[in-house]
Design a protein around this motif. Structure first.
Motif, mmCIF file in Angstrom:
data_model
loop_
_atom_site.group_PDB
_atom_site.id
_atom_site.type_symbol
_atom_site.label_atom_id
_atom_site.label_comp_id
_atom_site.label_asym_id
_atom_site.label_seq_id
_atom_site.Cartn_x
_atom_site.Cartn_y
_atom_site.Cartn_z
ATOM 1 N N THR A 33 -66.783 -57.205 30.792
ATOM 2 C CA THR A 33 -65.703 -58.164 30.717
ATOM 3 C C THR A 33 -66.135 -59.404 29.974
ATOM 4 O OG1 THR A 33 -65.103 -57.381 32.890
ATOM 5 C CG2 THR A 33 -64.029 -59.377 32.123
ATOM 6 N N ILE A 238 -52.710 -58.999 37.983
ATOM 7 C CA ILE A 238 -53.361 -58.946 36.679
ATOM 8 C C ILE A 238 -52.641 -59.819 35.658
ATOM 9 C CG2 ILE A 238 -53.906 -57.469 34.700
ATOM 10 C CD1 ILE A 238 -54.595 -55.250 36.534
ATOM 11 N N LEU A 242 -54.637 -63.181 34.371
ATOM 12 C CA LEU A 242 -55.172 -63.132 33.014
ATOM 13 C C LEU A 242 -54.302 -63.896 32.021
ATOM 14 C CD1 LEU A 242 -56.525 -59.490 32.718
ATOM 15 C CD2 LEU A 242 -57.669 -61.540 33.518
ATOM 16 N N SER A 320 -53.191 -55.314 29.729
ATOM 17 C CA SER A 320 -53.881 -55.047 30.983
ATOM 18 C C SER A 320 -52.986 -54.458 32.052
ATOM 19 C CB SER A 320 -54.492 -56.341 31.534
ATOM 20 O OG SER A 320 -55.352 -56.899 30.588
ATOM 21 N N PRO A 322 -51.365 -52.067 34.358
ATOM 22 C CA PRO A 322 -51.673 -50.663 34.621
ATOM 23 C C PRO A 322 -50.466 -49.742 34.506
ATOM 24 C CG PRO A 322 -52.210 -52.062 36.536
ATOM 25 C CD PRO A 322 -51.486 -52.911 35.550
ATOM 26 N N LYS D 213 -71.302 -56.152 39.267
ATOM 27 C CA LYS D 213 -69.935 -55.637 39.252
ATOM 28 C C LYS D 213 -69.039 -56.461 40.167
ATOM 29 C CE LYS D 213 -71.237 -52.247 36.694
ATOM 30 N NZ LYS D 213 -70.930 -52.283 35.267
ATOM 31 N N ARG D 277 -59.145 -47.012 37.215
ATOM 32 C CA ARG D 277 -58.400 -47.088 35.960
ATOM 33 C C ARG D 277 -57.757 -48.455 35.777
ATOM 34 N NH1 ARG D 277 -53.078 -46.684 34.223
ATOM 35 N NH2 ARG D 277 -52.264 -46.301 36.295
ATOM 36 N N VAL D 278 -57.168 -49.018 36.835
ATOM 37 C CA VAL D 278 -56.406 -50.248 36.659
ATOM 38 C C VAL D 278 -57.272 -51.496 36.628
ATOM 39 C CG1 VAL D 278 -54.394 -49.244 37.776
ATOM 40 C CG2 VAL D 278 -55.961 -50.632 39.129
ATOM 41 N N PRO D 280 -59.000 -54.584 35.789
ATOM 42 C CA PRO D 280 -59.054 -55.282 34.500
ATOM 43 C C PRO D 280 -60.468 -55.726 34.135
ATOM 44 C CG PRO D 280 -58.153 -56.737 36.174
ATOM 45 C CD PRO D 280 -58.384 -55.408 36.830
ATOM 46 N N VAL D 281 -61.397 -55.674 35.104
ATOM 47 C CA VAL D 281 -62.751 -56.113 34.791
ATOM 48 C C VAL D 281 -63.755 -54.966 34.948
ATOM 49 C CG1 VAL D 281 -62.359 -58.547 35.265
ATOM 50 C CG2 VAL D 281 -63.020 -57.046 37.127
ATOM 51 N N ASP D 282 -63.234 -53.748 34.951
ATOM 52 C CA ASP D 282 -64.066 -52.543 34.880
ATOM 53 C C ASP D 282 -65.118 -52.420 35.980
ATOM 54 O OD1 ASP D 282 -62.769 -51.613 32.581
ATOM 55 O OD2 ASP D 282 -63.891 -53.056 31.386
#
Lengths: 338, 143, 282, 327
Positions: A33, A238, A242, A320, A322, D213, D277-278, D280-282
């Motif tokens: 990120t 999100i 963001l 972003s 989903p 993480k 999957r969703v 946003p910061v993996d």
């Protein structure tokens, strides 16, 4: 002050000069990120990216911020230390523009000392955008890939060098302090920068004509489109967390041993708990009302109050999301709705 | 540190067996380490996994959950649920990097004052070995 | 707040007196507090209808209406129902304990504009708290107003706040005071019935009058309907709203109804303003 | 083989039934490789429905996500069924919701879509960056066919498939009222190699991985909201009294949140991978979930979301459950 040129092999020394003078913030990868983090003089600057995942607002409006501290069962209130001088390097014009939009809110009626304190002590060095992302639509909402609003200095990547354009007094001072490493910019450099800006603008592939939307939104209050566009919404944060212009926050007390603090943190109007009354009544009971509020806040209420759309078209909420809730698509539906 | 590290161990004891067992150890004047903060709960099955996480957040260096032996639960089956739950909790904590030995569970009955002593001594010893817990202690981060 | 003060930092205040208005699970306790700091007392000036953030260090703060009129003296009163985390903690406070107060926030009832008019307050349950400053203000300046009519109801007599004050007022012949409860009760000597019905029974004339209502949403809805039946114009009807709030001065973003912030543009609204705000009665 | 015609016909029939309120399926998204859940109200919308390797959304989430508003006085609650299209993993979510009595069997109509694996959008968008116009994607044996603006491209499955699909054992719906096409062969053996690899590290290595993480978590709660198993009406994360986990985003609270979230799914996670999957910061959330799934499967021989008649894992026990860690 005229524009100057910074050769790329001197970028490291420029960064070092900035970092010595002030606390430097640059896009850094945390895991996968990208976000703005404090860096030291030895950092290897990497400014090649489309945009950071977390917007630059996190530097002036951090996710969590201490308002004041106290001791449990006592009455003295201790204020946090004053703000440090900061430089933000590599900010994309959309993020910078967002800051100048949010300035309206935090200086409206009552000044917000925390936000404005940070903002005043921050110098924003932007980098003109040359590779807009697929969902960028900044030029539709009054910005552009080389917009200067909210910036103190604008850099343009000319290939071998950067064109450095100081825009404000703060920016000029900063450039003067680093004076010796700059070269004079020729009119060719200025022209090629101008050309690059135009090329970047041409690369923006998504657009929406926003004229008339603020006027139209009030009439669509009970329209079916809100249910339609919010069906798939998950109600997560999100899009708002963001978003570079989203500024809503929550205030909470935290206690650690005998010490406590009151702090504020990002909050999202997409959370049900955001408006929930203690009685259990919720004025915005479903995702339909929350989505409607989000769009109205950006494209209607904010326009009524401050005469500017609270959206800079950075496309983060689209990329972003989903479930592919697409603000351009929603605005399109608003325009088409009867 | 010149002095030896004294860990802070939070113990959740079931009212009917382990708490009585600890009590017995006390009345029988059995000496055991004093690093224990005992929280009495009605049953080991009442312990919420969040209690454990929160104990670590608030400064525990070790956590012990103790209940009746299987089959002896005052509520018939509370400790069976607890066993499943905390066996997984143990795995999860170790998986994210909490040292083995910080999280413990034991069966101590009301008559096992001596076993109680051994359990506590073992848990405190392991916590000492692991040192102060600082992985996700609250510790006024970014205050 | 004092000029140049950090708007997030509250004043410390001491509880001078406290008593229960109602009992039970969701009891209402009234706190009479004074600000500790003399300078803060000097710059504090509130008007009927304004709100303040009341809280405790280590717990949090919530928005409450100030339930006293400035004409009553140099103190503040809050009538607080025990409901959530914050109010529970506040209810545990005793005389002499310290709480935090910041404000006053929001607009106020235009008491000056209403001079010479007949003031009608219509309250239900804890909704009487924001109306009480009006009552006290008009009582203190009774010669400047054409009259004062109060309609106040609750589910049971035990749920009526400020009962003693109302009993005193109902004995006065220069005020018109109507108390009502939803269901018949032994030993209850006043009216029985819902507030909107009571309003029709009292049948106030809209001429040169202002009606202010506050209470549960369902009550407000029917009171508004009935006021229209009694030919009150939109501009003659006022109400006060409350939403979840965090900052109190238009930054945190959550209290908005439409484009209006309840904490800044409200909490006092005339029905003429609110009827076009779609979210107002949500 | 995917048969879109059949899918649309059945969707039309289903949504026209008197006892069906609406149908949840997938539709082409607004750009590039994106797909969006579609809430189909009438037969005329059938043409919008698609099924392709891009349909990663687990639609079972919406069965429990939709807010239940109070029914106005004098009206009857809408008791019609909700029809939902499910892949193999999604069907396990439906079963698990049934096990937990989160939904009622007679309120759902399950349309099964045997699935040959969905794509990892991050991998795809990295491979084909900057594509705005909607792209058609199809399965073809062990390849994925992309119809891009500049021509058709074939890519081996292994390069673009989501990680969860590469070891998937349940590509076919485990429960459905109607299955749209022939069952497909499972792609993997459900091994836990990645988990085992992590287990072998020492505590310092493990923590330095997770610390990284967890600290990037922004607490958007997308992982919670997208999860078909996260449907508590009163979530511990929203509660203020008691407030177990502070709202602050920092390593302590984020770790507590992530551990609580993962643990809440112990014996319940059906490994659809939506949370990961969703994010946003993996954050590799599935690594946590899979660790617990592995223990549940290996030590207790239990797998969630298979048998609607079974008891939830954490509210059942066997007297001889393992207890070697107990002192």
């Amino acid at each position: 002050m005229d524009s100057m040129k910074l050769s790329k092999d001197k970028l490291n020394s420029f960064v070092a000069i900035l970092a010595e003078q002030k606390q430097l913030y640059m896009p850094q990868a945390e895991g996968e990120t990208l976000k703005y983090s404090p860096v030291n003089a030895k950092v290897q600057p990497d400014l090649v990216f489309s945009n950071t995942a977390v917007p630059a607002k996190s530097v002036v409006f951090p996710q969590v911020e201490t308002l004041f501290r106290y001791e449990v069962e006592k009455t003295d209130i201790k204020m946090p230390a004053g703000e440090e001088e900061r430089v933000l390097l590599g900010v994309r014009p959309c993020d910078a523009r967002a800051m100048s939009i949010v300035d309206n809110l935090f200086s409206w009626d009552v000044d917000d000392p925390y936000y404005l304190g940070k903002r005043e002590k921050t110098i924003v060095v932007g980098l003109a955008c040359q590779k807009p992302g697929v969902n960028c639509f900044c030029s539709s909402v009054g910005g552009g890939p080389a917009s200067t609003e909210g910036l103190d200095v604008l850099l343009t990547d000319l290939g071998e060098s950067f064109l450095v354009k100081p825009l404000t007094e703060k920016g000029e001072k900063l450039c003067q302090a680093a004076g010796e490493i700059f070269e004079e910019a020729s009119s060719d450099d200025l022209n090629s920068a101008e050309k690059l800006h135009q090329e970047a603008a041409a690369l923006i592939s998504r657009s929406i004509e926003t004229g008339g939307i603020p006027e139209k939104l009030p009439g669509l209050w009970e329209s079916g489109i809100w249910k339609e566009v919010s069906n798939a919404c998950l109600g997560c944060g999100i899009c708002t967390f963001l978003c570079p212009t989203c500024h809503c926050f929550d205030i909470q007390d935290e206690i650690e041993g005998f010490e406590g603090r009151r702090c504020r943190m990002w909050d999202s109007c997409m959370f049900g708990e955001y408006t929930l009354h203690t009685s259990g009544h919720n004025p915005r009971p479903t995702r339909r009302e929350r989505t409607r509020n989000r769009i109205n806040h950006k494209y209607n209420y904010f326009v009524q109050k401050f005469d500017v759309i609270a959206c800079v078209g950075c496309g983060r909420c689209i990329s972003s999301c989903p479930v592919n809730i697409d603000i351009i698509e929603i605005l399109q539906q608003v325009k088409e709705a009867q | 540190m010149s002095e030896q590290f004294q860990p802070n161990v939070v113990a959740f004891l079931c009212n009917w067996c382990s708490y009585a067992g600890a009590d017995l150890a006390g009345t029988s004047r059995i000496k055991y380490p004093h690093n224990l903060n005992v929280i009495r709960v009605m049953c080991s099955g009442r312990v919420n996994p969040l209690f454990v996480i929160n104990a670590f957040q608030q400064g525990a260096d070790g956590v012990l959950i103790s209940g009746c032996h299987p089959g002896d639960c005052h509520y018939m089956e509370g400790n069976f649920y607890a066993r499943r739950r905390f066996s997984l909790m143990n795995e999860l904590l170790e998986y994210v990097g909490v040292e083995p030995g910080r999280f413990n569970m034991s069966w101590v009955s009301a008559s096992e004052g001596a076993k109680w002593k051994d359990v506590v001594a073992g848990v405190v010893e392991k916590a000492k070995e692991a040192g102060p817990f600082d992985q996700f202690r609250r510790n006024k981060i970014n205050w | 707040m004092c000029d140049n003060a950090n708007p997030y930092v509250p004043y410390m205040a001491t509880i001078e007196d406290t008593w229960y208005e109602t009992l039970g699970d969701r009891c209402v306790k009234t706190f009479k507090v004074t600000l500790d700091d003399a300078a803060a007392r000097d710059c504090w000036s509130h008007k009927p209808g304004q709100c303040a953030m009341v809280g405790l260090l280590g717990v949090g703060e919530s928005m409450f209406c100030i339930s006293c009129s400035p004409t009553e003296g140099d103190f503040l009163r809050f009538s607080i129902m025990r409901a959530g985390k914050n109010t529970q903690a506040l209810h545990e406070q005793e005389i002499g304990d310290k709480i935090t107060v910041r404000g006053p926030y929001g607009n106020n009832f235009p008491m000056d504009d209403w001079k010479g008019k007949h003031i009608i307050t219509i309250g239900g349950g804890i909704g009487q708290a924001p109306l009480r400053p009006i009552v006290e203000y008009v009582k203190a300046n009774l010669d400047q107003y054409a009259g004062l009519t109060m309609i106040y109801g609750a589910r049971t007599s035990g749920d009526l706040c400020f009962k003693g004050e109302f009993e005193d007022m109902s004995k006065r012949d220069d005020l018109s005071c109507h108390m009502t409860i939803d269901l018949e009760e032994e030993g209850w000597n006043y009216n029985v019935g819902f507030v909107p019905t009571m309003l029709m029974d009292v049948n106030p004339s809209p001429e040169n009058a202002i009606a202010i209502t506050c209470g549960p949403p369902i009550m407000i809805r029917f009171v508004l309907e009935n006021l229209k039946k009694l030919n009150f114009a939109d501009e003659q009807i006022y109400t006060t709203l409350e939403n979840r709030m965090k900052c109190g001065f238009g930054k945190c973003g959550r209290c908005n109804v439409g484009s209006l912030y309840v904490c800044k543009d409200g909490p006092v609204f005339s029905y003429a303003t609110l009827k076009d705000v779609p979210e107002a009665f949500a | 083989m995917v048969d879109l015609e059949k899918m649309r016909t059945i969707a039309k029939e289903t949504v026209s039934r008197d006892d069906v309120r609406y149908l949840i399926g997938w539709r082409q998204g607004t750009y590039g490789f994106r797909v969006s859940p579609h809430f189909m109200k009438g037969p005329e919308e059938a043409e919008k429905l698609i099924f392709s390797p891009l349909c990663s959304n687990n639609l079972a989430t919406y069965l429990t996500l939709t807010e239940k508003l109070p029914v106005p006085r004098g009206e009857q609650p809408d008791s019609r069924k909700i029809a939902v299209m499910v892949k193999g993993c999604d069907s396990r979510a439906v079963v698990q919701q049934l096990i937990e009595k989160g939904i009622e069997r007679e309120r759902v109509f399950v349309i099964g879509c045997p699935c040959e694996g969905v794509l990892d959008l991050k991998k795809v968008e990295e491979k084909f960056p900057g594509i705005l116009s909607p792209v058609e994607v199809e399965w073809s044996g062990d390849k994925i066919i992309f119809t891009l603006p500049d021509g058709v491209k074939e890519v081996p499955k292994g390069e673009v498939l989501a990680k969860k699909c590469l070891s998937c054992r349940y590509p076919n719906p485990v429960m459905s009222d109607i299955t749209l096409w022939d069952e497909v062969k499972s792609l993997g053996d459900g091994n836990y190699e990645d988990v085992k690899e992590m287990e072998e590290k020492n505590p310092q290595e493990k923590w330095s991985f997770w610390k990284d993480k967890f600290s990037s978590c922004i607490r958007c709660y997308s992982c919670r909201n997208v999860c078909p198993m996260c449907y508590c009406e009163d979530c511990v994360l929203d509660r203020l009294n008691p407030q177990w986990i502070n709202r602050s985003a920092n390593i302590s609270e984020n770790s507590a949140f992530q551990l609580a979230r993962a643990f809440h799914l112990a014996g319940r996670c059906i490994e659809c991978g939506e949370c990961e999957r969703v994010c946003p910061v993996d954050i590799p959330l599935m690594a946590l979930n899979r660790k617990l799934a592995k223990e549940v499967r290996e030590q207790y021989e239990f797998e969630p979301g298979l048998d609607p008649e079974s008891k939830p894992f954490q509210s059942s026990y066997r007297p001889n459950d393992k207890e070697d860690f107990i002192l």
